[in-house]
Design a protein around this motif. Structure first.
Motif, PDB file in Angstrom:
ATOM      1  N   TRP A 168       1.919 -17.681 -20.081  1.00 23.75           N
ATOM      2  CA  TRP A 168       0.517 -17.231 -19.967  1.00 23.75           C
ATOM      3  C   TRP A 168       0.141 -17.068 -18.500  1.00 23.75           C
ATOM      4  N   THR A 169       0.509 -18.038 -17.670  1.00 26.02           N
ATOM      5  CA  THR A 169       0.171 -17.953 -16.249  1.00 26.02           C
ATOM      6  C   THR A 169       0.955 -16.840 -15.553  1.00 26.02           C
ATOM      7  N   LEU A 170       2.201 -16.620 -15.955  1.00 25.32           N
ATOM      8  CA  LEU A 170       2.966 -15.506 -15.393  1.00 25.32           C
ATOM      9  C   LEU A 170       2.326 -14.170 -15.749  1.00 25.32           C
ATOM     10  N   GLY A 171       1.870 -14.046 -16.992  1.00 25.19           N
ATOM     11  CA  GLY A 171       1.173 -12.826 -17.394  1.00 25.19           C
ATOM     12  C   GLY A 171      -0.110 -12.614 -16.615  1.00 25.19           C
ATOM     13  N   TYR A 172      -0.824 -13.705 -16.375  1.00 22.76           N
ATOM     14  CA  TYR A 172      -2.064 -13.619 -15.591  1.00 22.76           C
ATOM     15  C   TYR A 172      -1.757 -13.135 -14.177  1.00 22.76           C
ATOM     16  N   ARG A 173      -0.708 -13.694 -13.571  1.00 16.76           N
ATOM     17  CA  ARG A 173      -0.356 -13.285 -12.207  1.00 16.76           C
ATOM     18  C   ARG A 173       0.094 -11.828 -12.159  1.00 16.76           C
ATOM     19  N   MET A 174       0.799 -11.377 -13.186  1.00 13.34           N
ATOM     20  CA  MET A 174       1.210  -9.969 -13.231  1.00 13.34           C
ATOM     21  C   MET A 174       0.006  -9.048 -13.191  1.00 13.34           C
ATOM     22  N   MET A 175      -1.023  -9.406 -13.955  1.00 17.99           N
ATOM     23  CA  MET A 175      -2.246  -8.591 -13.974  1.00 17.99           C
ATOM     24  C   MET A 175      -2.997  -8.710 -12.654  1.00 17.99           C
ATOM     25  N   ALA A 176      -3.037  -9.908 -12.085  1.00 19.95           N
ATOM     26  CA  ALA A 176      -3.781 -10.126 -10.839  1.00 19.95           C
ATOM     27  C   ALA A 176      -3.126  -9.443  -9.653  1.00 19.95           C
ATOM     28  N   LEU A 177      -1.821  -9.217  -9.716  1.00 27.18           N
ATOM     29  CA  LEU A 177      -1.095  -8.641  -8.588  1.00 27.18           C
ATOM     30  C   LEU A 177      -0.931  -7.130  -8.698  1.00 27.18           C
ATOM     31  N   ARG A 178      -1.721  -6.496  -9.549  1.00 20.24           N
ATOM     32  CA  ARG A 178      -1.682  -5.038  -9.607  1.00 20.24           C
ATOM     33  C   ARG A 178      -2.191  -4.460  -8.291  1.00 20.24           C
ATOM     34  N   ARG A 179      -1.453  -3.569  -7.722  1.00 19.49           N
ATOM     35  CA  ARG A 179      -1.782  -3.025  -6.403  1.00 19.49           C
ATOM     36  C   ARG A 179      -2.971  -2.076  -6.472  1.00 19.49           C
ATOM     37  N   GLY A 180      -2.975  -1.198  -7.468  1.00 15.47           N
ATOM     38  CA  GLY A 180      -4.088  -0.269  -7.644  1.00 15.47           C
ATOM     39  C   GLY A 180      -3.832   1.118  -7.132  1.00 15.47           C
ATOM     40  N   SER A 181      -2.851   1.306  -6.260  1.00 11.78           N
ATOM     41  CA  SER A 181      -2.524   2.616  -5.706  1.00 11.78           C
ATOM     42  C   SER A 181      -1.110   2.585  -5.169  1.00 11.78           C
ATOM     43  N   LEU A 182      -0.422   3.719  -5.265  1.00 10.80           N
ATOM     44  CA  LEU A 182       0.931   3.813  -4.734  1.00 10.80           C
ATOM     45  C   LEU A 182       0.943   4.253  -3.275  1.00 10.80           C
ATOM     46  N   ARG A 183      -0.211   4.626  -2.746  1.00 12.12           N
ATOM     47  CA  ARG A 183      -0.277   5.120  -1.366  1.00 12.12           C
ATOM     48  C   ARG A 183      -0.278   3.972  -0.374  1.00 12.12           C
ATOM     49  N   SER A 184       0.068   4.293   0.866  1.00 12.89           N
ATOM     50  CA  SER A 184       0.078   3.291   1.930  1.00 12.89           C
ATOM     51  C   SER A 184      -1.355   2.924   2.296  1.00 12.89           C
ATOM     52  N   PRO A 185      -1.567   1.750   2.900  1.00 16.28           N
ATOM     53  CA  PRO A 185      -2.925   1.355   3.296  1.00 16.28           C
ATOM     54  C   PRO A 185      -3.603   2.380   4.206  1.00 16.28           C
ATOM     55  N   ARG A 186      -2.852   2.975   5.144  1.00 20.08           N
ATOM     56  CA  ARG A 186      -3.440   3.960   6.061  1.00 20.08           C
ATOM     57  C   ARG A 186      -3.930   5.185   5.295  1.00 20.08           C
ATOM     58  N   VAL A 187      -3.132   5.674   4.376  1.00 20.28           N
ATOM     59  CA  VAL A 187      -3.528   6.840   3.577  1.00 20.28           C
ATOM     60  C   VAL A 187      -4.733   6.506   2.697  1.00 20.28           C
ATOM     61  N   MET A 188      -4.760   5.289   2.153  1.00 20.22           N
ATOM     62  CA  MET A 188      -5.893   4.885   1.321  1.00 20.22           C
ATOM     63  C   MET A 188      -7.195   4.885   2.126  1.00 20.22           C
ATOM     64  N   VAL A 189      -7.122   4.392   3.369  1.00 20.87           N
ATOM     65  CA  VAL A 189      -8.322   4.390   4.221  1.00 20.87           C
ATOM     66  C   VAL A 189      -8.748   5.814   4.536  1.00 20.87           C
ATOM     67  N   ASP A 190      -7.789   6.677   4.886  1.00 19.58           N
ATOM     68  CA  ASP A 190      -8.108   8.068   5.207  1.00 19.58           C
ATOM     69  C   ASP A 190      -8.765   8.770   4.019  1.00 19.58           C
ATOM     70  N   ARG A 191      -8.201   8.583   2.840  1.00 20.52           N
ATOM     71  CA  ARG A 191      -8.761   9.238   1.649  1.00 20.52           C
ATOM     72  C   ARG A 191     -10.159   8.699   1.328  1.00 20.52           C
ATOM     73  N   GLN A 192     -10.358   7.398   1.543  1.00 17.06           N
ATOM     74  CA  GLN A 192     -11.675   6.809   1.300  1.00 17.06           C
ATOM     75  C   GLN A 192     -12.706   7.411   2.255  1.00 17.06           C
ATOM     76  N   MET A 193     -12.324   7.628   3.512  1.00 16.00           N
ATOM     77  CA  MET A 193     -13.245   8.219   4.478  1.00 16.00           C
ATOM     78  C   MET A 193     -13.556   9.673   4.155  1.00 16.00           C
ATOM     79  N   GLN A 194     -12.629  10.336   3.468  1.00 20.50           N
ATOM     80  CA  GLN A 194     -12.854  11.718   3.053  1.00 20.50           C
ATOM     81  C   GLN A 194     -13.648  11.809   1.753  1.00 20.50           C
ATOM     82  N   GLY A 195     -13.989  10.648   1.202  1.00 20.70           N
ATOM     83  CA  GLY A 195     -14.757  10.629  -0.034  1.00 20.70           C
ATOM     84  C   GLY A 195     -13.927  10.716  -1.292  1.00 20.70           C
ATOM     85  N   ILE A 196     -12.600  10.588  -1.170  1.00 21.45           N
ATOM     86  CA  ILE A 196     -11.713  10.619  -2.333  1.00 21.45           C
ATOM     87  C   ILE A 196     -11.536   9.192  -2.826  1.00 21.45           C
TER      88      ILE A 196
END
Length: 203
Positions: free
Chosen positions: A31-59
């Protein structure tokens, strides 16, 4: 189906008093391993720099995950032009930082304790075996020589069956956690430093 259930019940009964704690440890571990799997979802495959750039562009990112959540919080703070932004980012990212570490100690404890519980059952089974050898009883009400050996082997097997998969999966999750912590630190750096616009070179 009933035969399978009867075999499982017989398996757990043969293991003696160590089997219920091992069964509870198995349920809690996965149960705890399953919880950690869900908690550790990254949310995006892009690099942090690209994520910031896209956020600033309104994407805006469509997937939910650790990095997308902290990026949204960070962008809101950055837009406020706060002095000493990094301190505010540390406070804002603290919730996600604690979330990705949640249950890590509990999982490690179960992985370490499970083989010891199996060893306890092994010792108990061997004691029963030697007692039966003294009485020269192959079978008895308490199990006899055969029952003692069976208990010793079953509890050892169960302890290792709980520990080894948990150890492997937890190692993978720990590596993912460290990667997320590094990427969260990178997001802080990108948000604290002005990101220059990249202009195309002219001939």
């Amino acid at each position: 189906m009933s035969d399978v259930i009867q075999q499982l019940l017989g398996y757990f009964q043969s293991g003696g008093y160590v089997m219920p704690p091992l069964l509870v440890a198995t349920v809690v571990l996965w149960w705890t391993l399953g919880y950690r799997m869900m908690a550790l979802r990254r949310g995006s495959l892009r690099s942090p720099r690209v994520m910031v750039d896209r956020q600033m562009q309104g994407i805006l990112p469509t997937n939910q995950g650790v990095l997308t959540r902290v990026l949204k919080k960070g962008m809101k703070l950055r837009d406020q032009n706060l002095p000493d932004l990094r301190r505010y980012l540390d406070d804002a990212f603290a919730e996600e930082a604690n979330e990705i570490r949640k249950y890590k100690v509990l999982i490690t404890t179960i992985v370490l304790v499970a083989p010891l519980l199996g060893l306890l059952g092994t010792v108990s089974g061997m004691i029963e075996t030697f007692d039966s050898l003294g009485d020269m009883s192959l079978f008895s009400q308490s199990g006899g020589i055969a029952g003692g050996i069976s208990q010793a082997l079953i509890t050892t097997q169960m302890g290792l069956a709980v520990s080894i998969p948990g150890l492997i999966v937890n190692g993978i999750l720990d590596k993912k956690q460290k990667t997320l912590e590094i990427e969260m630190a990178q997001l802080k750096d990108y948000l604290c430093c002005p990101i220059p616009d990249i202009q195309p070179k002219t001939a």
